[in-house]
Design an enzyme around this catalytic site. Structure first.
Site, PDB file in Angstrom:
ATOM      1  N   HIS A  82       0.855  -1.186   0.000  1.00 20.00           N
ATOM      2  CA  HIS A  82       0.000   0.000   0.000  1.00 20.00           C
ATOM      3  C   HIS A  82       0.886   1.229   0.000  1.00 20.00           C
ATOM      4  O   HIS A  82       1.849   1.313   0.756  1.00 20.00           O
ATOM      5  CB  HIS A  82      -0.914   0.006   1.234  1.00 20.00           C
ATOM      6  CG  HIS A  82      -2.091   0.927   1.080  1.00 20.00           C
ATOM      7  ND1 HIS A  82      -3.324   0.499   0.656  1.00 20.00           N
ATOM      8  CD2 HIS A  82      -2.203   2.266   1.273  1.00 20.00           C
ATOM      9  CE1 HIS A  82      -4.155   1.525   0.603  1.00 20.00           C
ATOM     10  NE2 HIS A  82      -3.499   2.613   0.968  1.00 20.00           N
ATOM     11  N   ASP A 161     -13.383   4.211   7.476  1.00 23.50           N
ATOM     12  CA  ASP A 161     -12.342   4.844   6.657  1.00 23.50           C
ATOM     13  C   ASP A 161     -12.939   5.417   5.385  1.00 23.50           C
ATOM     14  O   ASP A 161     -12.576   6.512   4.956  1.00 23.50           O
ATOM     15  CB  ASP A 161     -11.235   3.847   6.304  1.00 23.50           C
ATOM     16  CG  ASP A 161     -10.223   4.487   5.375  1.00 23.50           C
ATOM     17  OD1 ASP A 161      -9.610   5.487   5.799  1.00 23.50           O
ATOM     18  OD2 ASP A 161     -10.071   4.040   4.236  1.00 23.50           O
ATOM     19  N   ARG A 168     -12.056  13.826   4.670  1.00 22.78           N
ATOM     20  CA  ARG A 168     -10.718  14.440   4.758  1.00 22.78           C
ATOM     21  C   ARG A 168     -10.301  15.028   3.425  1.00 22.78           C
ATOM     22  O   ARG A 168      -9.645  16.069   3.372  1.00 22.78           O
ATOM     23  CB  ARG A 168      -9.693  13.385   5.220  1.00 22.78           C
ATOM     24  CG  ARG A 168      -9.835  13.016   6.680  1.00 22.78           C
ATOM     25  CD  ARG A 168      -9.047  11.756   6.993  1.00 22.78           C
ATOM     26  NE  ARG A 168      -7.660  11.870   6.608  1.00 22.78           N
ATOM     27  CZ  ARG A 168      -6.940  10.873   6.046  1.00 22.78           C
ATOM     28  NH1 ARG A 168      -7.478   9.694   5.844  1.00 22.78           N
ATOM     29  NH2 ARG A 168      -5.696  11.056   5.738  1.00 22.78           N
ATOM     30  N   SER A 183      -5.918   5.276   8.676  1.00 25.09           N
ATOM     31  CA  SER A 183      -6.683   4.984   7.459  1.00 25.09           C
ATOM     32  C   SER A 183      -6.077   3.782   6.730  1.00 25.09           C
ATOM     33  O   SER A 183      -6.780   2.824   6.376  1.00 25.09           O
ATOM     34  CB  SER A 183      -6.661   6.233   6.551  1.00 25.09           C
ATOM     35  OG  SER A 183      -6.970   5.910   5.220  1.00 25.09           O
ATOM     36  N   LYS A 187      -7.535  -0.374   7.155  1.00 26.30           N
ATOM     37  CA  LYS A 187      -7.942  -1.181   5.982  1.00 26.30           C
ATOM     38  C   LYS A 187      -7.092  -2.443   5.883  1.00 26.30           C
ATOM     39  O   LYS A 187      -7.584  -3.520   5.614  1.00 26.30           O
ATOM     40  CB  LYS A 187      -7.725  -0.383   4.688  1.00 26.30           C
ATOM     41  CG  LYS A 187      -8.731   0.698   4.441  1.00 26.30           C
ATOM     42  CD  LYS A 187      -8.587   1.246   3.028  1.00 26.30           C
ATOM     43  CE  LYS A 187      -7.402   2.161   2.861  1.00 26.30           C
ATOM     44  NZ  LYS A 187      -7.659   3.582   2.919  1.00 26.30           N
TER      45      LYS A 187
HETATM   46  N1  URA Z   1      -3.953   6.310   1.481  1.00 24.57           N
HETATM   47  C1  URA Z   1      -4.934   5.915   2.319  1.00 24.57           C
HETATM   48  O1  URA Z   1      -5.486   4.830   2.181  1.00 24.57           O
HETATM   49  N2  URA Z   1      -5.292   6.756   3.292  1.00 24.57           N
HETATM   50  C2  URA Z   1      -4.719   7.962   3.489  1.00 24.57           C
HETATM   51  O2  URA Z   1      -5.076   8.648   4.410  1.00 24.57           O
HETATM   52  C3  URA Z   1      -3.685   8.362   2.596  1.00 24.57           C
HETATM   53  C4  URA Z   1      -3.321   7.510   1.590  1.00 24.57           C
END
Ligand code: URA
Length: 433
Positions: A82, A161, A168, A183, A187
């Site tokens: 990620h 999220d 956000r 966040s 996930k």
């Molecule tokens: N990627 C995400 O999943 N969340 C964030 O807050 C920033 C980048």
């Protein structure tokens, strides 16, 4: 408990208890806490920060806000990567098929564009008919058969999220260390992977603009992952320059395909190889040297490209885009951007490049905006290149030529040309374990 008191407490710089954080997250998901109150709390967190304990509690509350996936139906080790978000960052489209072609399963849930950064789900949707919304059984079936499947965040996974991410994005509260960490890790912990490799971007195109802040973010996320029993590593990678030469959804899909055909830009390839090596190494595929050889062979033999093609087909997309790029959305108009002076491109404001692409239609200005998949930028010159006045530094693509003027102006004001050749920065700046 009242949300008003929780907002006030954080506004005054005090720590929130686990119960208060749980109250906020569950109340917001149920619609009992209004968007304006959640925005106020996010802004208070942005300014006052959160301790590691608070960030961990927020992460767990986000994970527990929905279904924690059971991927026991997927055979073998599951690894995920990620990114914290960048410009021209198409690494998932390259790394996921490479890793899957080498026998490690990639059951990936990706995001959409956020702020000036692009998102893998938007890029994949630029492939005609590609489906990012699949029932869980089909998702697992594709992962077992092809080795990889990339979908969007389902409604059941970390819904807190999903709501907070969108909020956000439009309230200038993306670039908060605790909010980003919770966040991403909320996930990732809900998605039940064995291995998590985090690509923490640093520099002008990332949310964390300094190496020190990126390192702190990486350490927080790795700590959360390890405490949850996941093999977690973060690479801190440079985002002071866009990655590769394409910015924009269909343009980036094509660049990913070209990279898997062995025609990749050096910087993009280096970051992709480093991420794939980490995923394979943590999945027990051998030492780093062995994993690097495996990765390079997977590209040169065409195995990774075939895996990408199979994944596109399995997800309903037109897999012929791999052999014929004209089947991807193509912009009606293009315009060259020319250097205003001679010298070296000494530095660029990569966030500005992302915003220029967004202005062309490649991203969203507000929730629900429709994306123009064909829009974007090809960089003809990058930081460190010598240019002559009037030479083409970039090519803009859009479906409406009225958008070029503003996009060009943003791009030029984000490009700094001088007589000094810049010192080359390393692409992989650190590995946090
Ligand atoms: N990627 C995400 O999943 N969340 C964030 O807050 C920033 C980048």
């Amino acid at each position: 408990m009242r949300i008003y008191d929780i907002i006030k407490k954080k506004r005054d710089g005090l720590s929130l208890s686990k119960e208060e954080i749980d109250f906020f997250v569950s109340g917001y998901v149920k619609g009992e806490i209004a968007d304006y109150q959640a925005s106020a709390l996010c802004m208070a967190i942005y300014f006052k920060g959160m301790s590691l304990e608070e960030t961990t509690n927020l992460t767990l509350a986000i994970r527990n806000s929905g279904e924690v996936l059971d991927f026991s139906g997927v055979k073998g080790i599951r690894a995920d990567k990620h990114s914290t978000g960048g410009v021209g960052d198409k690494t998932s489209l390259i790394v996921a098929p490479i890793v899957a072609s080498l026998g490690v399963k990639v059951a990936k849930m990706s995001g959409r564009g956020l702020g000036h950064t692009g998102g893998t789900v938007d890029k994949l949707e630029s492939i005609p008919n590609f489906k990012v919304d699949l029932p869980k059984d089909e998702f697992i079936k594709i992962v077992n058969e092809i080795g990889v499947c990339i979908v969007g965040q389902s409604a059941d996974l970390a819904p807190a999220d999903k709501k907070l991410y969108a909020l956000r994005d439009v309230t200038a509260t993306v670039d908060s260390m605790s909010l980003i960490a919770s966040s991403i890790m909320g996930k990732k912990l809900a998605a039940d992977d064995d291995v998590i490799v985090l690509d923490v971007k640093t520099g002008s195109g990332s949310f964390m603009k300094t190496d020190a802040k990126s390192k702190e973010l990486a350490e927080i996320m790795v700590g959360i992952g390890k405490n949850a029993g996941k093999k977690t590593v973060a690479l801190i990678t440079d985002m002071d320059i866009p990655l590769g030469k394409a910015i924009g959804n269909a343009l980036e899909v094509n660049e990913a395909v070209q990279t898997l055909k062995g025609n990749g830009e050096k910087d993009l390839l280096e970051v992709c190889i480093a991420l794939a090596v980490e995923m394979l190494y943590l999945s027990g595929k051998g030492d780093r040297k062995t994993c690097e050889t495996l990765v390079k062979d997977s590209i040169s033999s065409g195995k990774a490209l075939k895996t990408l093609k199979d994944m596109i087909k399995a997800q309903g997309g037109d897999e012929r885009v791999v052999d014929d790029e004209t089947l991807l959305p193509t912009a009606k108009y293009s315009r060259f951007v020319k250097a205003k002076s001679s010298g070296y491109i000494n530095k660029v404001n990569t966030e500005g490049y992302g915003l220029s692409a967004l202005t062309l239609g490649a991203g969203r200005n507000k929730v629900g905006d429709k994306i123009d998949y064909s829009a974007g930028i090809i960089l003809n010159k990058k930081t460190g290149d010598k240019v002559e006045k009037g030479e083409i530094i970039a090519t803009l693509f859009a479906s409406d030529d009225a958008l070029f003027e503003k996009a060009e102006q943003i791009l030029l004001s984000s490009t700094f040309i001088s007589d000094d050749k810049p010192i080359k920065r390393q692409l992989i700046l650190a590995r946090i374990e």
